[in-house]
Design a protein around this motif. Structure first.
Motif, PDB file in Angstrom:
ATOM      1  N   ASN A  95       0.752  -1.164   0.010  1.00 14.86           N
ATOM      2  CA  ASN A  95      -0.094   0.086   0.100  1.00 14.86           C
ATOM      3  C   ASN A  95       1.065   1.191  -0.024  1.00 14.86           C
ATOM      4  OD1 ASN A  95      -2.478   1.478   0.601  1.00 14.86           O
ATOM      5  ND2 ASN A  95      -1.597   1.937   2.180  1.00 14.86           N
ATOM      6  N   ILE A  96       0.450   2.171  -1.025  1.00 15.42           N
ATOM      7  CA  ILE A  96       1.557   3.247  -1.225  1.00 15.42           C
ATOM      8  C   ILE A  96       0.662   4.538  -0.787  1.00 15.42           C
ATOM      9  CG2 ILE A  96       3.178   4.630  -2.694  1.00 15.42           C
ATOM     10  CD1 ILE A  96       3.608   2.332  -4.205  1.00 15.42           C
ATOM     11  N   GLU A  97       0.864   5.366   0.175  1.00 11.20           N
ATOM     12  CA  GLU A  97       0.020   6.305   0.471  1.00 11.20           C
ATOM     13  C   GLU A  97       0.288   7.576  -0.517  1.00 11.20           C
ATOM     14  OE1 GLU A  97       1.417   7.285   4.546  1.00 11.20           O
ATOM     15  OE2 GLU A  97       0.640   5.434   5.364  1.00 11.20           O
ATOM     16  N   ASP A  98      -0.855   8.313  -0.667  1.00 11.30           N
ATOM     17  CA  ASP A  98      -0.945   9.367  -1.328  1.00 11.30           C
ATOM     18  C   ASP A  98       0.000  10.504  -0.947  1.00 11.30           C
ATOM     19  OD1 ASP A  98      -2.378   7.995  -3.127  1.00 11.30           O
ATOM     20  OD2 ASP A  98      -4.362   8.933  -2.577  1.00 11.30           O
ATOM     21  N   GLU A  99       0.059  10.627   0.376  1.00 14.75           N
ATOM     22  CA  GLU A  99       0.927  11.789   1.016  1.00 14.75           C
ATOM     23  C   GLU A  99       1.858  11.123   2.016  1.00 14.75           C
ATOM     24  OE1 GLU A  99       0.051  15.957   3.109  1.00 14.75           O
ATOM     25  OE2 GLU A  99      -1.346  15.053   1.955  1.00 14.75           O
ATOM     26  N   PHE A 100       3.068  11.532   2.173  1.00 14.88           N
ATOM     27  CA  PHE A 100       3.994  11.083   3.016  1.00 14.88           C
ATOM     28  C   PHE A 100       5.125  11.885   3.227  1.00 14.88           C
ATOM     29  CE2 PHE A 100       4.398   8.713  -0.927  1.00 14.88           C
ATOM     30  CZ  PHE A 100       5.784   8.812  -1.073  1.00 14.88           C
ATOM     31  N   ALA A 101       5.908  11.819   4.344  1.00 15.77           N
ATOM     32  CA  ALA A 101       7.224  12.625   4.304  1.00 15.77           C
ATOM     33  C   ALA A 101       8.083  11.695   3.480  1.00 15.77           C
ATOM     34  CB  ALA A 101       7.644  12.467   5.857  1.00 15.77           C
ATOM     35  N   ILE A 102       9.146  12.327   2.853  1.00 13.47           N
ATOM     36  CA  ILE A 102      10.103  11.890   1.860  1.00 13.47           C
ATOM     37  C   ILE A 102      11.367  11.364   2.653  1.00 13.47           C
ATOM     38  CG2 ILE A 102      11.640  12.362   0.082  1.00 13.47           C
ATOM     39  CD1 ILE A 102       9.340  13.962  -1.334  1.00 13.47           C
ATOM     40  N   ASN A 103      11.696  10.363   2.498  1.00 12.28           N
ATOM     41  CA  ASN A 103      12.816   9.766   3.212  1.00 12.28           C
ATOM     42  C   ASN A 103      14.261   9.935   2.416  1.00 12.28           C
ATOM     43  OD1 ASN A 103      14.990   7.444   4.257  1.00 12.28           O
ATOM     44  ND2 ASN A 103      13.313   7.585   5.781  1.00 12.28           N
ATOM     45  N   PRO A 104      15.286  10.531   2.798  1.00 11.41           N
ATOM     46  CA  PRO A 104      16.570  10.696   1.990  1.00 11.41           C
ATOM     47  C   PRO A 104      17.296   9.326   1.781  1.00 11.41           C
ATOM     48  CG  PRO A 104      16.306  12.319   3.774  1.00 11.41           C
ATOM     49  CD  PRO A 104      15.385  11.408   4.092  1.00 11.41           C
ATOM     50  N   ALA A 105      17.203   8.536   2.511  1.00  6.37           N
ATOM     51  CA  ALA A 105      17.928   7.200   2.750  1.00  6.37           C
ATOM     52  C   ALA A 105      17.231   6.251   1.429  1.00  6.37           C
ATOM     53  CB  ALA A 105      17.800   6.357   3.951  1.00  6.37           C
ATOM     54  N   ALA A 106      15.936   6.390   1.444  1.00  2.00           N
ATOM     55  CA  ALA A 106      15.352   5.667   0.321  1.00  2.00           C
ATOM     56  C   ALA A 106      15.685   6.373  -1.139  1.00  2.00           C
ATOM     57  CB  ALA A 106      13.831   5.631   0.646  1.00  2.00           C
ATOM     58  N   ILE A 107      15.681   7.649  -1.301  1.00  2.00           N
ATOM     59  CA  ILE A 107      16.133   8.249  -2.330  1.00  2.00           C
ATOM     60  C   ILE A 107      17.635   7.692  -2.951  1.00  2.00           C
ATOM     61  CG2 ILE A 107      16.812  10.392  -3.519  1.00  2.00           C
ATOM     62  CD1 ILE A 107      14.700  11.925  -1.620  1.00  2.00           C
ATOM     63  N   GLN A 108      18.325   7.779  -1.782  1.00  2.00           N
ATOM     64  CA  GLN A 108      19.942   7.332  -2.266  1.00  2.00           C
ATOM     65  C   GLN A 108      19.869   5.941  -2.693  1.00  2.00           C
ATOM     66  OE1 GLN A 108      22.479   7.597   1.317  1.00  2.00           O
ATOM     67  NE2 GLN A 108      24.195   7.325   0.021  1.00  2.00           N
ATOM     68  N   LYS A 109      18.948   5.077  -1.948  1.00  2.00           N
ATOM     69  CA  LYS A 109      19.109   3.626  -2.447  1.00  2.00           C
ATOM     70  C   LYS A 109      18.386   3.564  -3.929  1.00  2.00           C
ATOM     71  CE  LYS A 109      16.709  -0.914  -1.725  1.00  2.00           C
ATOM     72  NZ  LYS A 109      15.850  -1.365  -1.127  1.00  2.00           N
ATOM     73  N   GLN A 110      17.590   4.427  -4.216  1.00  2.00           N
ATOM     74  CA  GLN A 110      16.827   4.349  -5.711  1.00  2.00           C
ATOM     75  C   GLN A 110      17.588   5.064  -6.671  1.00  2.00           C
ATOM     76  OE1 GLN A 110      14.505   2.710  -6.788  1.00  2.00           O
ATOM     77  NE2 GLN A 110      13.485   1.550  -5.111  1.00  2.00           N
ATOM     78  N   GLN A 111      18.253   5.984  -6.498  1.00  2.00           N
ATOM     79  CA  GLN A 111      18.915   6.972  -7.304  1.00  2.00           C
ATOM     80  C   GLN A 111      20.074   6.054  -8.310  1.00  2.00           C
ATOM     81  OE1 GLN A 111      21.233  10.162  -5.801  1.00  2.00           O
ATOM     82  NE2 GLN A 111      21.249  11.199  -7.476  1.00  2.00           N
TER      83      GLN A 111
END
Length: 345
Positions: A284-300
């Motif tokens: 389940n992916i919420e329509d609004e949430f706080a963005i996590n920098p660690a996840a950005i680094q993983k996906q980049q």
């Protein structure tokens, strides 16, 4: 996982287990492995703990879950560490029936002083290795140097692992899970689902990671199937997606759609794809949430802005979609890209 120099391995059991369906052997140890000195402590601690990402968190299902029940019994002292490790090795052996699963070493480790949040906690780790590498062993003898080739386990990281922190026991423990890339490609559902019965904790890391992964798949696959787009259009949208996450603290799906997707028909397709993705992935992916920098680094690292043209050219596109133009030369029967720039560097 960082700052692990103070972690202590209190007990370590090693068994051989994996894929009973293919006739692999189950060999159980009766006693714990001795940790002879500080070098062993540090080497094994680094091997077991280094691959884990503290931001990516899971919890075990508590109903009819032998892993959860056994870990609780060990922590509570209802069964010995040795008995618990044998129960789990047997369980792993029976459950690993995928054609991709391999026989190998099953480890159970009791850790003390694991750093987490602002404190320290105990944990039990379960790990599995199956791949062997060849090593050249050099031995000095009176007559000279003797060489031999031996098989062994690479000490970079185990192929599968879970750390069950002694926290939130009544909610299924706070678990960190690791799988190597090769392991994910083969038996992706086995370690997390069939053996551990683990589900991700829905937090900012989970939402950011899943949304970026979904965006990557939508742009790379779905967009080209339903819309007239080329590779540069894909790269441009991938860059806009990543830029949105890097420049915003909060994700809002309506805002994201307007800033990144632009066109109403693309937005509608993305909305439908999100629903299909959630069903297929059982997330389940919420329509609004706080963005996590660690996840950005993983996906980049997956958001690659590279045009691969036959085997001759790789063009790295970092921005300004308007400065690259695609065409077709009827004389040669070949496609071409025209690049506009101010100066060569």
């Amino acid at each position: 996982m960082n700052a692990i120099s103070g972690v202590i391995i209190n007990k370590l059991m090693v068994h051989q287990a994996g894929n009973a369906a293919q006739g692999s052997s189950l060999i159980l140890s009766e006693t714990a492995h001795e940790i002879p000195d500080e070098f062993w402590q540090q080497t094994l601690t680094h091997f077991f703990l280094k691959p884990f990402n503290e931001a990516e968190q899971y919890q075990l299902n508590q109903e009819n879950n032998l892993v959860y029940d056994t870990i609780v019994q060990v922590f509570e002292g209802d069964i010995t560490f040795e008995t618990g490790s044998k129960k789990l090795a047997e369980h792993f052996h029976v459950k690993s029936q995928s054609v991709f699963a391999k026989s190998g070493e099953f480890y159970m480790v009791f850790f003390e002083n694991i750093p987490f949040d602002d404190g320290f906690t105990d944990a039990i780790g379960l790990f599995h290795t199956s791949t062997k590498d060849q090593f050249l062993k050099v031995k000095t003898q009176p007559a000279g140097i003797n060489l031999s080739i031996e098989d062994g386990i690479d000490l970079k990281k185990p192929e599968k692992g879970v750390i069950l922190l002694r926290k939130e026991q009544n909610q299924g423990f706070l678990a960190l899970i690791h799988e190597s890339t090769a392991s994910k490609q083969g038996d992706a559902a086995f370690w997390k689902s069939a053996f551990l019965q683990a589900a991700p904790i829905i937090n900012s890391y989970h939402n950011t990671n899943e949304t970026l992964g979904m965006c990557k798949l939508f742009i790379s696959n779905e967009l080209t199937e339903h819309f007239d787009t080329n590779k540069t259009d894909q790269i441009d949208m991938l860059q806009r997606s990543m830029d949105y996450f890097k420049t915003h603290d909060q994700f809002q799906i309506d805002e994201f759609s307007k800033e990144v997707l632009y066109h109403p028909e693309v937005i509608d397709s993305f909305t439908q794809y999100k629903q299909q993705y959630e069903v297929a992935k059982q997330v389940n992916i919420e329509d609004e949430f706080a963005i996590n920098p660690a996840a950005i680094q993983k996906q980049q690292r997956h958001f690659k802005s590279i045009l691969k043209l036959d085997k001759n050219f790789h063009v790295y596109v970092h921005g300004r979609r308007d400065l690259i133009e695609k065409g077709y030369d009827e004389m040669t029967g070949k496609h071409y890209y025209k690049l506009y720039f101010d100066q060569e560097q």
